[in-house]
Design a protein around this motif. Structure first.
Motif, PDB file in Angstrom:
ATOM      1  N   PHE A 178      87.098 -35.355  64.159  1.00  0.00           N
ATOM      2  CA  PHE A 178      88.449 -34.813  64.396  1.00  0.00           C
ATOM      3  C   PHE A 178      87.629 -33.537  65.197  1.00  0.00           C
ATOM      4  CE2 PHE A 178      91.987 -36.656  61.928  1.00  0.00           C
ATOM      5  CZ  PHE A 178      91.348 -37.907  62.017  1.00  0.00           C
ATOM      6  N   GLY A 179      88.704 -32.460  66.621  1.00  0.00           N
ATOM      7  CA  GLY A 179      89.078 -31.349  66.630  1.00  0.00           C
ATOM      8  C   GLY A 179      88.727 -30.694  66.100  1.00  0.00           C
ATOM      9  N   GLN A 180      89.522 -29.157  65.561  1.00  0.00           N
ATOM     10  CA  GLN A 180      89.667 -28.134  65.151  1.00  0.00           C
ATOM     11  C   GLN A 180      90.683 -27.500  64.451  1.00  0.00           C
ATOM     12  OE1 GLN A 180      86.320 -24.552  66.583  1.00  0.00           O
ATOM     13  NE2 GLN A 180      85.772 -25.436  64.255  1.00  0.00           N
ATOM     14  N   GLY A 181      92.026 -29.018  65.226  1.00  0.00           N
ATOM     15  CA  GLY A 181      92.861 -28.415  65.794  1.00  0.00           C
ATOM     16  C   GLY A 181      93.605 -27.279  66.180  1.00  0.00           C
ATOM     17  N   THR A 182      94.923 -27.130  66.659  1.00  0.00           N
ATOM     18  CA  THR A 182      95.670 -26.984  66.816  1.00  0.00           C
ATOM     19  C   THR A 182      97.578 -26.223  65.494  1.00  0.00           C
ATOM     20  OG1 THR A 182      95.276 -27.028  68.941  1.00  0.00           O
ATOM     21  CG2 THR A 182      97.594 -25.716  68.554  1.00  0.00           C
ATOM     22  N   SER A 191     110.916 -26.678  71.675  1.00  0.00           N
ATOM     23  CA  SER A 191     110.157 -27.207  70.934  1.00  0.00           C
ATOM     24  C   SER A 191     111.085 -26.110  68.686  1.00  0.00           C
ATOM     25  CB  SER A 191     108.880 -25.829  69.598  1.00  0.00           C
ATOM     26  OG  SER A 191     109.197 -24.413  70.763  1.00  0.00           O
ATOM     27  N   GLU A 192     110.833 -26.675  67.624  1.00  0.00           N
ATOM     28  CA  GLU A 192     111.700 -25.836  66.807  1.00  0.00           C
ATOM     29  C   GLU A 192     110.819 -25.693  65.551  1.00  0.00           C
ATOM     30  OE1 GLU A 192     114.311 -29.410  65.385  1.00  0.00           O
ATOM     31  OE2 GLU A 192     115.284 -29.870  67.401  1.00  0.00           O
ATOM     32  N   PRO A 193     111.705 -25.048  64.695  1.00  0.00           N
ATOM     33  CA  PRO A 193     110.393 -25.057  63.513  1.00  0.00           C
ATOM     34  C   PRO A 193     109.946 -25.672  62.504  1.00  0.00           C
ATOM     35  CG  PRO A 193     112.758 -22.903  63.855  1.00  0.00           C
ATOM     36  CD  PRO A 193     112.753 -24.092  64.951  1.00  0.00           C
ATOM     37  N   ARG A 194     110.733 -26.523  62.852  1.00  0.00           N
ATOM     38  CA  ARG A 194     109.828 -27.897  61.278  1.00  0.00           C
ATOM     39  C   ARG A 194     109.089 -28.410  62.010  1.00  0.00           C
ATOM     40  NH1 ARG A 194     113.390 -32.747  62.660  1.00  0.00           N
ATOM     41  NH2 ARG A 194     114.859 -32.308  64.658  1.00  0.00           N
ATOM     42  N   ASP A 195     108.225 -27.927  63.581  1.00  0.00           N
ATOM     43  CA  ASP A 195     106.939 -28.173  64.697  1.00  0.00           C
ATOM     44  C   ASP A 195     105.915 -27.814  64.148  1.00  0.00           C
ATOM     45  OD1 ASP A 195     109.540 -29.396  67.249  1.00  0.00           O
ATOM     46  OD2 ASP A 195     109.270 -30.255  65.853  1.00  0.00           O
ATOM     47  N   SER A 196     106.277 -26.835  62.940  1.00  0.00           N
ATOM     48  CA  SER A 196     105.174 -26.068  63.144  1.00  0.00           C
ATOM     49  C   SER A 196     103.953 -26.634  61.988  1.00  0.00           C
ATOM     50  CB  SER A 196     106.043 -24.726  62.125  1.00  0.00           C
ATOM     51  OG  SER A 196     106.490 -23.812  62.964  1.00  0.00           O
ATOM     52  N   ALA A 197     102.887 -26.686  62.444  1.00  0.00           N
ATOM     53  CA  ALA A 197     102.184 -27.821  61.423  1.00  0.00           C
ATOM     54  C   ALA A 197     100.456 -27.090  62.606  1.00  0.00           C
ATOM     55  CB  ALA A 197     102.493 -29.419  61.569  1.00  0.00           C
ATOM     56  N   VAL A 198     100.430 -27.987  62.046  1.00  0.00           N
ATOM     57  CA  VAL A 198      98.332 -27.750  62.367  1.00  0.00           C
ATOM     58  C   VAL A 198      97.927 -29.312  62.964  1.00  0.00           C
ATOM     59  CG1 VAL A 198      95.819 -28.285  61.781  1.00  0.00           C
ATOM     60  CG2 VAL A 198      97.125 -26.444  61.000  1.00  0.00           C
ATOM     61  N   TYR A 199      97.641 -29.233  64.895  1.00  0.00           N
ATOM     62  CA  TYR A 199      97.813 -30.822  65.455  1.00  0.00           C
ATOM     63  C   TYR A 199      96.483 -30.967  65.853  1.00  0.00           C
ATOM     64  CZ  TYR A 199     103.120 -30.706  65.880  1.00  0.00           C
ATOM     65  OH  TYR A 199     103.995 -30.855  65.407  1.00  0.00           O
ATOM     66  N   PHE A 200      96.128 -31.849  65.154  1.00  0.00           N
ATOM     67  CA  PHE A 200      94.588 -32.872  65.540  1.00  0.00           C
ATOM     68  C   PHE A 200      94.242 -33.737  66.199  1.00  0.00           C
ATOM     69  CE2 PHE A 200      92.188 -30.554  62.108  1.00  0.00           C
ATOM     70  CZ  PHE A 200      93.188 -29.941  61.136  1.00  0.00           C
ATOM     71  N   CYS A 201      93.507 -33.712  67.037  1.00  0.00           N
ATOM     72  CA  CYS A 201      93.055 -34.667  67.964  1.00  0.00           C
ATOM     73  C   CYS A 201      91.999 -35.369  66.991  1.00  0.00           C
ATOM     74  CB  CYS A 201      92.763 -34.026  69.354  1.00  0.00           C
ATOM     75  SG  CYS A 201      92.300 -35.164  71.267  1.00  0.00           S
ATOM     76  N   GLN A 230      89.543 -28.840  71.634  1.00  0.00           N
ATOM     77  CA  GLN A 230      91.396 -29.448  71.510  1.00  0.00           C
ATOM     78  C   GLN A 230      91.798 -27.304  71.640  1.00  0.00           C
ATOM     79  OE1 GLN A 230      92.120 -30.946  67.127  1.00  0.00           O
ATOM     80  NE2 GLN A 230      94.104 -30.621  68.438  1.00  0.00           N
ATOM     81  N   SER A 231      92.892 -27.779  72.585  1.00  0.00           N
ATOM     82  CA  SER A 231      93.295 -25.835  73.050  1.00  0.00           C
ATOM     83  C   SER A 231      94.276 -25.431  73.098  1.00  0.00           C
ATOM     84  CB  SER A 231      92.639 -25.380  74.213  1.00  0.00           C
ATOM     85  OG  SER A 231      92.855 -25.939  75.501  1.00  0.00           O
ATOM     86  N   PRO A 232      95.164 -24.713  72.524  1.00  0.00           N
ATOM     87  CA  PRO A 232      94.783 -23.489  72.273  1.00  0.00           C
ATOM     88  C   PRO A 232      94.234 -23.670  70.215  1.00  0.00           C
ATOM     89  CG  PRO A 232      96.751 -23.452  71.944  1.00  0.00           C
ATOM     90  CD  PRO A 232      96.473 -24.355  72.364  1.00  0.00           C
ATOM     91  N   ARG A 233      94.023 -22.971  69.787  1.00  0.00           N
ATOM     92  CA  ARG A 233      93.278 -22.975  68.434  1.00  0.00           C
ATOM     93  C   ARG A 233      94.299 -22.756  67.697  1.00  0.00           C
ATOM     94  NH1 ARG A 233      88.677 -22.855  65.644  1.00  0.00           N
ATOM     95  NH2 ARG A 233      89.871 -23.293  64.362  1.00  0.00           N
ATOM     96  N   HIS A 234      95.397 -21.696  68.299  1.00  0.00           N
ATOM     97  CA  HIS A 234      96.890 -20.842  68.041  1.00  0.00           C
ATOM     98  C   HIS A 234      97.480 -21.064  68.413  1.00  0.00           C
ATOM     99  CE1 HIS A 234      94.094 -20.476  62.920  1.00  0.00           C
ATOM    100  NE2 HIS A 234      93.703 -19.634  64.468  1.00  0.00           N
ATOM    101  N   GLU A 235      98.729 -21.730  68.065  1.00  0.00           N
ATOM    102  CA  GLU A 235     100.260 -20.920  69.142  1.00  0.00           C
ATOM    103  C   GLU A 235     101.275 -20.205  68.483  1.00  0.00           C
ATOM    104  OE1 GLU A 235      99.993 -22.195  72.939  1.00  0.00           O
ATOM    105  OE2 GLU A 235     102.011 -21.022  72.463  1.00  0.00           O
ATOM    106  N   VAL A 260     105.728 -26.344  74.342  1.00  0.00           N
ATOM    107  CA  VAL A 260     104.482 -26.333  74.094  1.00  0.00           C
ATOM    108  C   VAL A 260     103.343 -27.379  73.870  1.00  0.00           C
ATOM    109  CG1 VAL A 260     103.385 -25.892  72.202  1.00  0.00           C
ATOM    110  CG2 VAL A 260     105.053 -24.864  71.967  1.00  0.00           C
ATOM    111  N   THR A 261     102.848 -27.250  75.542  1.00  0.00           N
ATOM    112  CA  THR A 261     101.250 -27.546  75.794  1.00  0.00           C
ATOM    113  C   THR A 261     100.463 -27.741  74.507  1.00  0.00           C
ATOM    114  OG1 THR A 261     102.704 -28.486  76.875  1.00  0.00           O
ATOM    115  CG2 THR A 261     100.263 -29.471  77.233  1.00  0.00           C
ATOM    116  N   LEU A 262     100.141 -29.073  74.077  1.00  0.00           N
ATOM    117  CA  LEU A 262      98.544 -28.877  73.136  1.00  0.00           C
ATOM    118  C   LEU A 262      97.724 -30.235  74.048  1.00  0.00           C
ATOM    119  CD1 LEU A 262     100.244 -28.850  69.885  1.00  0.00           C
ATOM    120  CD2 LEU A 262      99.957 -27.485  71.122  1.00  0.00           C
ATOM    121  N   ARG A 263      96.254 -29.466  74.112  1.00  0.00           N
ATOM    122  CA  ARG A 263      95.483 -30.057  74.742  1.00  0.00           C
ATOM    123  C   ARG A 263      94.087 -30.332  74.284  1.00  0.00           C
ATOM    124  NH1 ARG A 263      97.939 -25.702  77.644  1.00  0.00           N
ATOM    125  NH2 ARG A 263      98.794 -26.259  79.990  1.00  0.00           N
ATOM    126  N   CYS A 264      93.903 -31.496  73.979  1.00  0.00           N
ATOM    127  CA  CYS A 264      92.422 -32.287  74.093  1.00  0.00           C
ATOM    128  C   CYS A 264      91.605 -32.529  74.675  1.00  0.00           C
ATOM    129  CB  CYS A 264      93.039 -33.454  72.831  1.00  0.00           C
ATOM    130  SG  CYS A 264      91.993 -34.439  71.748  1.00  0.00           S
TER     131      CYS A 264
END
Lengths: 114, 115
Positions: free
Chosen positions: B106-110, B82-92, B6-11, B19-23
């Protein structure tokens, strides 16, 4: 609908003591049950899974779980805790015969006291 | 195999931004899952794909969320705006085969922070 309840968001045990993490499930069909472990800043890793047959399932790192249909439970145990067992543990259920996504419990944080 | 990547690890992003999260799933796996982890709600399934086709997106919280899988080796989860309530760890996660005992890897998450 399926659901998983993990009793105790935090469990603390001494090193060398018995670990018992509780999981109860609700499912309208025979469930497929899993335990996952999450170490800090890591993804989830499979500990063990229940398949048909033996109700006592052995997993990695000395963990095991017993499926009790009458109690709708799948509790996780380890005879002797080690410091390296400190982590978050998740019970999960999948209902039906497909490979759809898992329904997870809220997790139990296991703390090991030296 | 390198596992699920997964990328990035932190955003960290500002409210209103895209915001775009990749897997990248494990090679050969035919199922791909997106989960979100928060303190309040735990781990929630957002969407999953089989052979690049979305099968169940009932967990996607709202229209601001979208996911694609253009090929067997790549998937994205996009949040706009994006909104503040979307703050979380996203796993693929990915898995092989369609059986109910199938293990998901599982990946290590973003870790996403929206300020």
């Amino acid at each position: 609908a399926q659901s998983v309840t993990q009793l105790g968001s935090h469990v603390s045990v001494s090193e060398g003591a018995l670990v018992l993490l509780r999981c109860n499930y609700s499912s309208s069909v025979p469930p497929y049950l899993f335990w996952y472990v999450q170490y800090p800043n890591q993804g989830l890793q499979l500990l063990l899974k229940y398949t048909t047959g033996a109700t006592l399932v052995k997993g990695i790192n000395g963990f095991e779980a017993e499926f009790k249909k009458s109690e709708t439970s799948f509790h996780l145990t380890k005879p002797s805790a080690h410091m390296s067992d400190a982590a978050e543990y998740f019970c999960a259920v999948r209902s039906g015969g497909g490979a759809d996504g898992l329904t997870f419990g809220k997790g139990t944080h296991l703390i090991i006291q030296p | 195999d390198a596992g699920v990547i997964q990328s990035p690890r932190h955003e960290v992003t500002e409210m209103g931004q895209e915001v775009t999260l990749r897997c990248k799933p494990i090679s050969g796996h035919d199922y791909l899952f997106w989960y979100r982890q928060t303190m309040m709600r735990g781990l929630e399934l957002l969407i999953y794909f089989n052979n690049n086709v979305p099968i169940d997106d009932s967990g996607m919280p709202e229209d601001r969320f979208s996911a694609k899988m253009p090929n067997a080796s790549f998937s994205t989860l996009k949040i706009q705006p994006s909104e503040p309530r979307d703050s979380a760890v996203y796993f693929c996660a990915s898995s092989l085969g369609g059986g109910p005992y199938t293990e998901a890897f599982f990946g290590q998450g973003t870790r996403l922070t929206v300020v």
